[in-house]
Write a protein that holds these residues in place. Structure first.
Motif, PDB file in Angstrom:
ATOM      1  N   VAL A   1      42.630   9.154 -13.408  1.00 39.43           N
ATOM      2  CA  VAL A   1      43.175  10.482 -13.000  1.00 39.43           C
ATOM      3  C   VAL A   1      43.859  10.456 -11.739  1.00 39.43           C
ATOM      4  CG1 VAL A   1      42.588  13.144 -12.287  1.00 39.43           C
ATOM      5  CG2 VAL A   1      41.495  11.997 -14.452  1.00 39.43           C
ATOM      6  N   LEU A   2      43.314   9.844 -10.722  1.00 42.85           N
ATOM      7  CA  LEU A   2      43.987   9.669  -9.381  1.00 42.85           C
ATOM      8  C   LEU A   2      45.253   9.032  -9.703  1.00 42.85           C
ATOM      9  CD1 LEU A   2      44.194   9.755  -6.294  1.00 42.85           C
ATOM     10  CD2 LEU A   2      42.847   7.606  -6.352  1.00 42.85           C
ATOM     11  N   SER A   3      45.598   8.059 -10.551  1.00 46.99           N
ATOM     12  CA  SER A   3      46.761   7.196 -10.654  1.00 46.99           C
ATOM     13  C   SER A   3      47.748   8.426 -11.404  1.00 46.99           C
ATOM     14  CB  SER A   3      46.734   6.234 -11.641  1.00 46.99           C
ATOM     15  OG  SER A   3      47.958   5.586 -11.886  1.00 46.99           O
ATOM     16  N   GLN A   4      47.255   9.315 -12.173  1.00 44.84           N
ATOM     17  CA  GLN A   4      48.244  10.277 -12.797  1.00 44.84           C
ATOM     18  C   GLN A   4      48.554  11.120 -11.873  1.00 44.84           C
ATOM     19  OE1 GLN A   4      45.508  11.731 -15.984  1.00 44.84           O
ATOM     20  NE2 GLN A   4      45.822  10.222 -17.319  1.00 44.84           N
ATOM     21  N   THR A   5      47.661  11.426 -10.905  1.00 47.88           N
ATOM     22  CA  THR A   5      48.060  12.704  -9.948  1.00 47.88           C
ATOM     23  C   THR A   5      49.088  11.917  -8.931  1.00 47.88           C
ATOM     24  OG1 THR A   5      45.687  13.446 -10.015  1.00 47.88           O
ATOM     25  CG2 THR A   5      47.217  13.749  -8.013  1.00 47.88           C
ATOM     26  N   ILE A   6      49.207  10.820  -8.610  1.00 47.46           N
ATOM     27  CA  ILE A   6      49.873  10.228  -7.664  1.00 47.46           C
ATOM     28  C   ILE A   6      51.385  10.020  -8.438  1.00 47.46           C
ATOM     29  CG2 ILE A   6      50.497   7.833  -6.519  1.00 47.46           C
ATOM     30  CD1 ILE A   6      47.403   7.659  -5.848  1.00 47.46           C
TER      31      ILE A   6
ATOM     32  N   GLU B   1      63.993  10.437   2.913  1.00 41.50           N
ATOM     33  CA  GLU B   1      63.625   9.578   1.870  1.00 41.50           C
ATOM     34  C   GLU B   1      62.534   8.509   2.511  1.00 41.50           C
ATOM     35  OE1 GLU B   1      66.254   6.786  -1.241  1.00 41.50           O
ATOM     36  OE2 GLU B   1      66.775   6.760   1.011  1.00 41.50           O
ATOM     37  N   MET B   2      62.875   8.268   3.623  1.00 43.94           N
ATOM     38  CA  MET B   2      61.817   7.109   4.375  1.00 43.94           C
ATOM     39  C   MET B   2      60.422   7.995   4.315  1.00 43.94           C
ATOM     40  SD  MET B   2      62.219   5.422   7.968  1.00 43.94           S
ATOM     41  CE  MET B   2      61.729   6.857   8.770  1.00 43.94           C
ATOM     42  N   ASN B   3      60.425   9.214   4.865  1.00 40.95           N
ATOM     43  CA  ASN B   3      59.215   9.809   4.786  1.00 40.95           C
ATOM     44  C   ASN B   3      58.640   9.680   3.412  1.00 40.95           C
ATOM     45  OD1 ASN B   3      59.497  10.135   7.426  1.00 40.95           O
ATOM     46  ND2 ASN B   3      60.126  12.460   7.116  1.00 40.95           N
ATOM     47  N   ALA B   4      59.262  10.156   2.472  1.00 39.96           N
ATOM     48  CA  ALA B   4      58.514  10.115   0.993  1.00 39.96           C
ATOM     49  C   ALA B   4      58.218   8.798   0.678  1.00 39.96           C
ATOM     50  CB  ALA B   4      59.887  10.509   0.048  1.00 39.96           C
ATOM     51  N   ASN B   5      58.990   7.669   0.995  1.00 35.86           N
ATOM     52  CA  ASN B   5      58.541   6.403   0.591  1.00 35.86           C
ATOM     53  C   ASN B   5      57.319   5.805   1.448  1.00 35.86           C
ATOM     54  OD1 ASN B   5      60.569   5.864  -1.021  1.00 35.86           O
ATOM     55  ND2 ASN B   5      61.961   5.090   0.355  1.00 35.86           N
ATOM     56  N   GLN B   6      57.229   6.451   2.576  1.00 36.24           N
ATOM     57  CA  GLN B   6      55.987   6.214   3.399  1.00 36.24           C
ATOM     58  C   GLN B   6      54.718   6.733   2.712  1.00 36.24           C
ATOM     59  OE1 GLN B   6      56.788   7.168   7.515  1.00 36.24           O
ATOM     60  NE2 GLN B   6      57.752   5.128   7.644  1.00 36.24           N
ATOM     61  N   GLN B   7      54.810   8.016   2.102  1.00 36.04           N
ATOM     62  CA  GLN B   7      53.888   9.055   1.735  1.00 36.04           C
ATOM     63  C   GLN B   7      53.224   8.091   0.176  1.00 36.04           C
ATOM     64  OE1 GLN B   7      54.538  13.184   1.176  1.00 36.04           O
ATOM     65  NE2 GLN B   7      55.993  13.123   2.523  1.00 36.04           N
ATOM     66  N   MET B   8      54.300   7.839  -0.653  1.00 39.19           N
ATOM     67  CA  MET B   8      54.051   7.123  -1.845  1.00 39.19           C
ATOM     68  C   MET B   8      53.248   5.770  -1.394  1.00 39.19           C
ATOM     69  SD  MET B   8      54.426   9.391  -3.618  1.00 39.19           S
ATOM     70  CE  MET B   8      53.569   8.280  -4.861  1.00 39.19           C
ATOM     71  N   ALA B   9      53.873   4.907  -0.510  1.00 38.54           N
ATOM     72  CA  ALA B   9      53.299   3.768  -0.280  1.00 38.54           C
ATOM     73  C   ALA B   9      51.597   3.750   0.034  1.00 38.54           C
ATOM     74  CB  ALA B   9      54.054   3.069   0.837  1.00 38.54           C
ATOM     75  N   ALA B  10      51.507   4.881   1.005  1.00 37.81           N
ATOM     76  CA  ALA B  10      50.021   5.417   1.602  1.00 37.81           C
ATOM     77  C   ALA B  10      48.994   5.578   0.134  1.00 37.81           C
ATOM     78  CB  ALA B  10      50.127   6.287   2.281  1.00 37.81           C
ATOM     79  N   LYS B  11      49.797   6.177  -0.460  1.00 37.59           N
ATOM     80  CA  LYS B  11      49.049   6.878  -1.788  1.00 37.59           C
ATOM     81  C   LYS B  11      48.848   5.689  -2.669  1.00 37.59           C
ATOM     82  CE  LYS B  11      50.554  11.643  -1.744  1.00 37.59           C
ATOM     83  NZ  LYS B  11      49.191  12.466  -1.560  1.00 37.59           N
ATOM     84  N   GLN B  12      49.717   4.798  -2.781  1.00 40.31           N
ATOM     85  CA  GLN B  12      49.546   3.681  -3.791  1.00 40.31           C
ATOM     86  C   GLN B  12      48.592   2.631  -3.070  1.00 40.31           C
ATOM     87  OE1 GLN B  12      50.686   2.815  -6.754  1.00 40.31           O
ATOM     88  NE2 GLN B  12      51.848   4.598  -6.999  1.00 40.31           N
TER      89      GLN B  12
ATOM     90  N   ALA C   1      46.025   3.608  -1.437  1.00 40.01           N
ATOM     91  CA  ALA C   1      44.551   4.494  -1.496  1.00 40.01           C
ATOM     92  C   ALA C   1      44.240   4.258  -3.059  1.00 40.01           C
ATOM     93  CB  ALA C   1      44.837   5.884  -1.264  1.00 40.01           C
ATOM     94  N   LEU C   2      45.183   4.298  -3.985  1.00 42.28           N
ATOM     95  CA  LEU C   2      44.845   3.917  -5.458  1.00 42.28           C
ATOM     96  C   LEU C   2      44.306   2.696  -5.624  1.00 42.28           C
ATOM     97  CD1 LEU C   2      44.860   4.691  -8.502  1.00 42.28           C
ATOM     98  CD2 LEU C   2      47.427   3.935  -8.545  1.00 42.28           C
TER      99      LEU C   2
ATOM    100  N   SER D   1      40.948   2.396  -4.152  1.00 46.56           N
ATOM    101  CA  SER D   1      39.769   3.040  -5.029  1.00 46.56           C
ATOM    102  C   SER D   1      39.466   1.989  -6.139  1.00 46.56           C
ATOM    103  CB  SER D   1      40.579   4.388  -5.524  1.00 46.56           C
ATOM    104  OG  SER D   1      39.754   4.978  -6.313  1.00 46.56           O
ATOM    105  N   ILE D   2      40.492   1.376  -6.702  1.00 44.41           N
ATOM    106  CA  ILE D   2      40.125   0.688  -7.848  1.00 44.41           C
ATOM    107  C   ILE D   2      39.125  -0.542  -7.420  1.00 44.41           C
ATOM    108  CG2 ILE D   2      41.369  -0.747  -9.677  1.00 44.41           C
ATOM    109  CD1 ILE D   2      43.690   1.035  -9.722  1.00 44.41           C
ATOM    110  N   ASN D   3      39.681  -1.475  -6.340  1.00 43.40           N
ATOM    111  CA  ASN D   3      39.097  -2.374  -5.840  1.00 43.40           C
ATOM    112  C   ASN D   3      37.845  -2.167  -5.413  1.00 43.40           C
ATOM    113  OD1 ASN D   3      41.435  -4.053  -6.302  1.00 43.40           O
ATOM    114  ND2 ASN D   3      42.027  -3.676  -4.260  1.00 43.40           N
ATOM    115  N   ASN D   4      37.361  -0.824  -4.856  1.00 43.10           N
ATOM    116  CA  ASN D   4      36.173  -0.541  -4.300  1.00 43.10           C
ATOM    117  C   ASN D   4      35.286  -0.294  -5.404  1.00 43.10           C
ATOM    118  OD1 ASN D   4      37.028  -0.867  -1.793  1.00 43.10           O
ATOM    119  ND2 ASN D   4      37.407   1.413  -1.278  1.00 43.10           N
TER     120      ASN D   4
END
Length: 198
Positions: free
Chosen positions: A57-62, A128-139, A141-142, A145-148
């Motif tokens: 679900v977290l991945s789908q949300t991202i 565009e740079m801000n959007a890429n940074q947001q998505m990199a942070a979310k990836q 976090a994803l 989450s999986i590793n933990n």
């Protein structure tokens, strides 16, 4: 992500290499140091990262957030382009109707259009740079989450290794624990509370 896959592939290669060293040769028995014992089997499982990303679900949300960011960026780019086109059309119409009293005033309008275009390009690049940074942070976090989860999951299972499917060419399908991991991830996932609209 490529670094993670490279690290896993490297770990898998070391693991397989150590396994090969532990197997006795058919011609010469492998020496065994006093007091050391070698496992005859290694308890390995694997997961499909693609499948986890499709069903977690977290991945789908991202993924949904990434798609919205991409659409917003496209809309913003179109908005800026339309503004520039409108200004360019005004300059062209003014020139065709002999609205410019001098070449200097025409060149001034062209310079203003060019400056605005440069400004818009900078604004778009920043967004565009801000959007890429947001998505990199979310990836990140994803993946965290999986590793933990897998670390906690394995405290009870005690597998010798849990690999990503992409780390090898072939795995016995019986070793696939993807569904179990996805179920555990989704059971543990708590969606962030929505902020009430003001």
């Amino acid at each position: 992500m490529k670094k993670i896959f490279s690290a896993i592939a490297c770990a898998a290669a070391i693991l397989l290499s150590s396994c090969a060293e532990k197997q006795p040769s058919t011609t010469t028995p492998a020496p065994e140091a006093a007091g050391e014992s070698y496992a005859t089997t290694i308890n390995i499982r694997y997961v499909s990262l693609d499948s986890i990303q499709r069903h977690y679900v977290l991945s789908q949300t991202i993924q949904a957030e990434a798609e919205k960011l991409a659409m917003d960026l496209q809309s913003y780019q179109n908005q800026l382009a339309n503004q520039l086109q409108s200004q360019a059309n005004q300059i062209q119409q003014k020139a065709q109707s002999n609205g410019y009293l001098s070449e200097a005033s025409y060149n001034a309008d062209l310079k203003q259009l060019n400056d605005r275009q440069n400004s818009f390009q900078n604004q778009y690049a920043q967004r565009e740079m801000n959007a890429n940074q947001q998505m990199a942070a979310k990836q990140k976090a994803l993946m965290d989450s999986i590793n933990n989860f897998i670390i906690d999951f394995n405290k009870e299972r005690k597998y010798d290794a849990i690999l990503f499917r992409d780390a090898g060419l072939y795995f016995n399908p019986a070793l696939d624990i993807t569904a179990e991991v996805v179920d555990g991830l989704n059971a543990r996932y708590k969606a962030p509370a929505e902020t009430p609209a003001k």
